[in-house]
Design an enzyme around this catalytic site. Structure first.
Site, mmCIF file in Angstrom:
data_model
loop_
_atom_site.group_PDB
_atom_site.id
_atom_site.type_symbol
_atom_site.label_atom_id
_atom_site.label_comp_id
_atom_site.label_asym_id
_atom_site.label_seq_id
_atom_site.Cartn_x
_atom_site.Cartn_y
_atom_site.Cartn_z
ATOM 1 N N SER A 45 0.873 -1.162 0.000
ATOM 2 C CA SER A 45 0.000 0.000 0.000
ATOM 3 C C SER A 45 0.916 1.220 0.000
ATOM 4 O O SER A 45 1.768 1.352 0.881
ATOM 5 C CB SER A 45 -0.885 -0.027 1.252
ATOM 6 O OG SER A 45 -1.887 0.965 1.142
ATOM 7 N N GLU A 46 0.761 2.097 -0.991
ATOM 8 C CA GLU A 46 1.795 3.118 -1.221
ATOM 9 C C GLU A 46 1.886 4.170 -0.110
ATOM 10 O O GLU A 46 2.831 4.946 -0.078
ATOM 11 C CB GLU A 46 1.636 3.775 -2.596
ATOM 12 C CG GLU A 46 0.396 4.620 -2.785
ATOM 13 C CD GLU A 46 -0.749 3.827 -3.413
ATOM 14 O OE1 GLU A 46 -0.748 2.590 -3.319
ATOM 15 O OE2 GLU A 46 -1.653 4.478 -3.993
ATOM 16 N N ASN A 47 0.928 4.172 0.811
ATOM 17 C CA ASN A 47 1.066 5.083 1.953
ATOM 18 C C ASN A 47 2.049 4.552 2.999
ATOM 19 O O ASN A 47 2.292 5.212 4.001
ATOM 20 C CB ASN A 47 -0.301 5.363 2.594
ATOM 21 C CG ASN A 47 -0.983 4.107 3.078
ATOM 22 O OD1 ASN A 47 -1.011 3.096 2.381
ATOM 23 N ND2 ASN A 47 -1.528 4.156 4.264
#
Lengths: 218, 232
Positions: A45-47
């Site tokens: 998840s790119e966060n």
């Protein structure tokens, strides 16, 4: 014809053992539910999370653990947290094996448009431009036509682009297609969908070679 | 030990004036510097340029500054969970510069690392690349992106010590470490502030050298935007 879950199930078959996978918002998120239980896959998840698990039980909800869609989420054994620059090092540095995302339009050379409609409120590209510019393997999950019934598989995108010649494969409610130098190569038909229907719904160049099998979905 | 501790948000935000450029950590409402934002509202400083991945919601996060028309320009990758933001953007009161999320993070990191510019393939061939220098490396086109140049950076961490060392929790880490030392002055607010020596040096995520002021925050709301659960 497939519904959104059908598209997610078909894409799940593209996810291979030991893949690190980034899932976009919408249909791609559903893919996680249908991965073969016998293979090892980690979701990024790119966060800032690798090893993302399912939604938490009510009492496990932690405001400090969310996914890129800002949904509360859990971690699986082996998970790790990291900062945003490191997250995009994973993406830009091609350490993530597969990116699955939605699109408004894809062109026959693999250009993708999925972030902006002129005249409408623009929310932004988030991480989509970084993902499509660097990922080696990009699968688009989308409906074959828009709400007005117009093809989303075009000769040339009409909307502002997110990235150039980057899409490798498209799974729609009607078909599985690969982007080749000649155009959209038809690989599979959705259950009960005729080649005529796919032809009619595809504005860009459609390549049909030999018999086109029907998809097999559990 | 070089002590970075200040008493509270009021002391920490000393020197912030109209027209300044600020960096604010957080992803959505996760890991935002809640106390510093509240203090910005109190200060009433205007025409700020805010570098932050998102712009909050109507009544929380950067939405609080938008409500009071304190922001002149937003530099973000994704916005629009916010009606007032939309209204100000469409009426032209608010300038919005949307940039790819990875480029946003790297432009923060570049500022921290003293790297004036870098090349990335993100956005090449799109309207993001218009007017930007481009260059081919290994057969692929890249855009030149520059480091940010901000006056103040405001970050939020889980634990910190008086030397300014920081430890983050979960995905509340996000842009926060990349914004440390990326502006002239970095202000860190923490949930738990310890005397120097209490935190294990092996577990520090960000060294205190990047932080000028640290304070113990309070009353963290930690609002959840999308409460998604699995039913038993």
């Amino acid at each position: 014809m497939l519904d959104k879950i059908g598209i997610a199930k078909r894409i799940a078959k593209e996810v291979k053992d030991r893949y690190y996978v980034n899932l976009g918002i919408g249909i791609p998120t559903l893919v996680a539910n249908y991965i073969n239980k016998d293979i090892d896959v980690e979701f990024q998840s790119e966060n800032g999370l690798l090893g993302m698990g399912p939604f938490p039980y009510d009492e496990e909800v932690d405001a400090d653990i969310i996914n890129a869609g800002k949904q509360t989420i859990t971690t699986l054994p082996g998970a790790s947290f990291f900062d945003s620059a490191s997250s995009f090092s994973m993406i830009r540095g091609k350490h993530v094996d597969l990116t699955i995302l939605g699109a408004m339009e894809v062109s026959e050379n693999g250009d993708i448009a999925n972030w902006k409609i002129p005249g409408k409120m623009v929310k932004g590209m988030g991480g989509a431009m970084d993902l499509v510019a660097s990922a080696e393997n990009i699968i688009v999950a989308m409906m074959h036509t828009n709400k007005a019934g117009e093809s989303k598989l075009l000769k040339k995108c009409s909307l502002p682009l997110t990235g150039l010649s980057c899409v490798k494969k498209i799974v729609t409610n009607l078909a599985v297609l690969e982007i080749t130098s000649a155009g959209f190569q038809l690989i599979e038909r959705a259950p009960g969908v005729s080649i005529e229907t796919i032809k009619k719904a595809t504005e860009g160049k459609l390549i049909i070679t030999g018999d086109i099998p029907e998809m097999k979905i559990n | 030990m070089i002590n970075k501790k200040v008493l509270n948000a009021q002391e920490a935000l000393t020197g912030i004036k109209d027209n300044m450029t600020l960096m604010l950590g957080g992803f959505g409402l996760c890991g935002i510097p809640e106390n510093s934002i509240a203090q910005l509202v109190k200060l009433g400083v205007k025409n700020l340029t805010c570098i932050s991945n998102n712009a909050g919601v109507d009544d929380f996060g950067l939405g609080l500054l938008l409500k009071d028309k304190q922001i002149g320009k937003m530099i973000s990758s994704y916005v629009g969970e916010n009606n007032e933001f939309e209204r100000q953007m469409l009426s032209g009161e608010l300038i919005v510069d949307l940039i790819p999320q990875g480029s946003l993070a790297e432009r923060c990191r570049a500022a921290q690392a003293g790297i004036p510019a870098f090349y990335t393939p993100a956005g090449y061939g799109t309207e993001i690349g218009e007017g930007k220098e481009s260059r081919e490396f290994d057969g692929k086109m890249h855009l030149m992106e520059t480091a940010f140049n901000a006056d103040f950076s405001m970050v939020k961490a889980w634990k910190g010590d008086e030397a300014g060392n920081l430890i983050f929790k979960g995905t509340a880490r996000n842009f926060n470490p990349n914004m440390c030392g990326s502006a002239k002055i970095t202000i860190a607010e923490v949930e738990e502030l310890y005397p120097a020596g209490e935190l294990d040096p092996n577990e520090i995520h960000i060294s205190g050298i990047f932080i000028q002021r640290i304070f113990q925050g309070n009353n963290y709301e930690k609002r959840i935007e999308q409460r998604t659960i699995t039913k038993r």
